[in-house]
Design a protein around this motif. Structure first.
Motif, PDB file in Angstrom:
ATOM      1  N   GLY A   1       0.837  -1.205   0.000  1.00 31.27           N
ATOM      2  CA  GLY A   1       0.000   0.000   0.000  1.00 31.27           C
ATOM      3  C   GLY A   1       0.864   1.243   0.000  1.00 31.27           C
ATOM      4  N   VAL A   2       0.217   2.391   0.161  1.00 30.90           N
ATOM      5  CA  VAL A   2       0.924   3.669   0.201  1.00 30.90           C
ATOM      6  C   VAL A   2       1.229   3.995   1.655  1.00 30.90           C
ATOM      7  CG1 VAL A   2       0.852   6.104  -0.443  1.00 30.90           C
ATOM      8  CG2 VAL A   2      -0.321   4.408  -1.867  1.00 30.90           C
ATOM      9  N   ILE A   3       2.494   4.293   1.930  1.00 29.91           N
ATOM     10  CA  ILE A   3       2.953   4.493   3.293  1.00 29.91           C
ATOM     11  C   ILE A   3       3.609   5.873   3.398  1.00 29.91           C
ATOM     12  CG2 ILE A   3       4.638   3.710   5.013  1.00 29.91           C
ATOM     13  CD1 ILE A   3       4.410   0.929   3.571  1.00 29.91           C
TER      14      ILE A   3
ATOM     15  N   ILE B   1       4.476  -2.490  -3.377  1.00 34.11           N
ATOM     16  CA  ILE B   1       3.648  -3.260  -4.307  1.00 34.11           C
ATOM     17  C   ILE B   1       4.157  -4.693  -4.382  1.00 34.11           C
ATOM     18  CG2 ILE B   1       2.889  -3.438  -6.728  1.00 34.11           C
ATOM     19  CD1 ILE B   1       3.460  -0.373  -6.865  1.00 34.11           C
ATOM     20  N   THR B   2       3.239  -5.641  -4.301  1.00 37.45           N
ATOM     21  CA  THR B   2       3.618  -7.026  -4.552  1.00 37.45           C
ATOM     22  C   THR B   2       2.878  -7.497  -5.797  1.00 37.45           C
ATOM     23  OG1 THR B   2       1.882  -7.920  -3.133  1.00 37.45           O
ATOM     24  CG2 THR B   2       3.985  -7.511  -2.107  1.00 37.45           C
TER      25      THR B   2
ATOM     26  N   GLU C   1      -5.209  -0.408  -6.861  1.00 37.92           N
ATOM     27  CA  GLU C   1      -5.417   1.024  -7.075  1.00 37.92           C
ATOM     28  C   GLU C   1      -4.513   1.791  -6.128  1.00 37.92           C
ATOM     29  OE1 GLU C   1      -9.532   2.516  -7.639  1.00 37.92           O
ATOM     30  OE2 GLU C   1      -8.932   4.045  -6.198  1.00 37.92           O
ATOM     31  N   ILE C   2      -3.750   2.731  -6.685  1.00 38.27           N
ATOM     32  CA  ILE C   2      -2.775   3.489  -5.902  1.00 38.27           C
ATOM     33  C   ILE C   2      -3.108   4.976  -6.043  1.00 38.27           C
ATOM     34  CG2 ILE C   2      -0.318   4.077  -5.721  1.00 38.27           C
ATOM     35  CD1 ILE C   2       0.160   1.337  -7.236  1.00 38.27           C
ATOM     36  N   ARG C   3      -3.161   5.662  -4.923  1.00 35.62           N
ATOM     37  CA  ARG C   3      -3.416   7.109  -4.978  1.00 35.62           C
ATOM     38  C   ARG C   3      -2.211   7.853  -4.421  1.00 35.62           C
ATOM     39  NH1 ARG C   3      -8.752   8.837  -5.578  1.00 35.62           N
ATOM     40  NH2 ARG C   3     -10.129   7.072  -5.966  1.00 35.62           N
ATOM     41  N   VAL C   4      -1.689   8.786  -5.212  1.00 35.20           N
ATOM     42  CA  VAL C   4      -0.560   9.597  -4.763  1.00 35.20           C
ATOM     43  C   VAL C   4      -0.851  11.052  -5.096  1.00 35.20           C
ATOM     44  CG1 VAL C   4       1.154   7.739  -5.037  1.00 35.20           C
ATOM     45  CG2 VAL C   4       0.722   9.308  -6.931  1.00 35.20           C
ATOM     46  N   PRO C   5      -0.260  11.986  -4.323  1.00 34.79           N
ATOM     47  CA  PRO C   5      -0.488  13.395  -4.629  1.00 34.79           C
ATOM     48  C   PRO C   5       0.412  13.869  -5.766  1.00 34.79           C
ATOM     49  CG  PRO C   5       0.858  13.182  -2.664  1.00 34.79           C
ATOM     50  CD  PRO C   5       0.523  11.790  -3.103  1.00 34.79           C
TER      51      PRO C   5
ATOM     52  N   THR D   1       8.431   7.053  -3.755  1.00 40.38           N
ATOM     53  CA  THR D   1       9.343   5.935  -3.987  1.00 40.38           C
ATOM     54  C   THR D   1       8.533   4.656  -4.130  1.00 40.38           C
ATOM     55  OG1 THR D   1      11.101   7.035  -2.781  1.00 40.38           O
ATOM     56  CG2 THR D   1      11.306   4.660  -3.040  1.00 40.38           C
ATOM     57  N   PHE D   2       8.723   3.973  -5.235  1.00 41.46           N
ATOM     58  CA  PHE D   2       8.050   2.694  -5.462  1.00 41.46           C
ATOM     59  C   PHE D   2       8.988   1.572  -5.051  1.00 41.46           C
ATOM     60  CE2 PHE D   2       4.222   3.739  -7.857  1.00 41.46           C
ATOM     61  CZ  PHE D   2       4.454   5.063  -8.169  1.00 41.46           C
TER      62      PHE D   2
END
Ligand code: CUA
Length: 158
Positions: free
Chosen positions: A58-60, A71-72, A82-86, A92-93
């Protein structure tokens, strides 16, 4: 020393080709930010589900305020789907696979990496344009390869 005129043509031709190839490398590295992978980190691919980090993708938000997307990947899905980022913030992925080699490509960006079981692929990006981006697997990984997709949503910062 006398060099035959045809020999000269070939020498100049080979020289021009070498210059073109080196130029193409430098151009893709500079203009398209295409770089070789530089992060080497190993992980036991049979224990991804129990892994403290990759077991809970998830997003941390890190202690220092940095954003990390964990991500796995396995046949034939991405977690999270589904990934949400600003927008405008470095992200960093960190990606790993628990079965075979997959690809991770965010379409319309230069985010594109192989994901190899036993290794953690890592890269950082800042997304400048809000919107929905398609994430696909671009390494053939089996019969469901073409079904592998996820979504990245870049949100306007609140
Ligand atoms: Cu996973 Cu193709």
């Amino acid at each position: 020393m006398q060099v035959n005129v045809y020999e000269k043509y070939w020498m100049w031709g080979a020289g021009v080709l070498v210059a073109l190839f080196v130029g193409a490398l430098l151009w893709s590295a500079g203009a398209h930010a295409i770089h070789p992978p530089s992060h080497v980190e190993t992980i036991d691919p049979t224990k991804v589900a129990e892994h403290p980090e990759f077991g809970n993708p998830g997003v941390i938000t890190k202690a220092d305020g940095g954003l990390e997307v964990v991500i796995t990947i396995k046949m034939y899905s991405f977690a999270p789907a589904e990934i949400r980022v600003p927008r405008g913030k470095p992200v960093t992925f960190r990606i790993t696979s628990s079965d075979v080699i997959h690809g991770f490509q965010i379409v319309r960006t230069n985010a594109n990496t192989m994901v190899i079981p036993g290794y953690v692929s890592q890269f950082s990006m800042t997304f400048q344009w809000p919107g929905e981006y398609l994430i696909v697997c671009n390494e053939f990984c089996g019969l469901g390869h073409h079904l592998m997709q996820a979504k990245l949503i870049v949100e306007e910062a609140a």
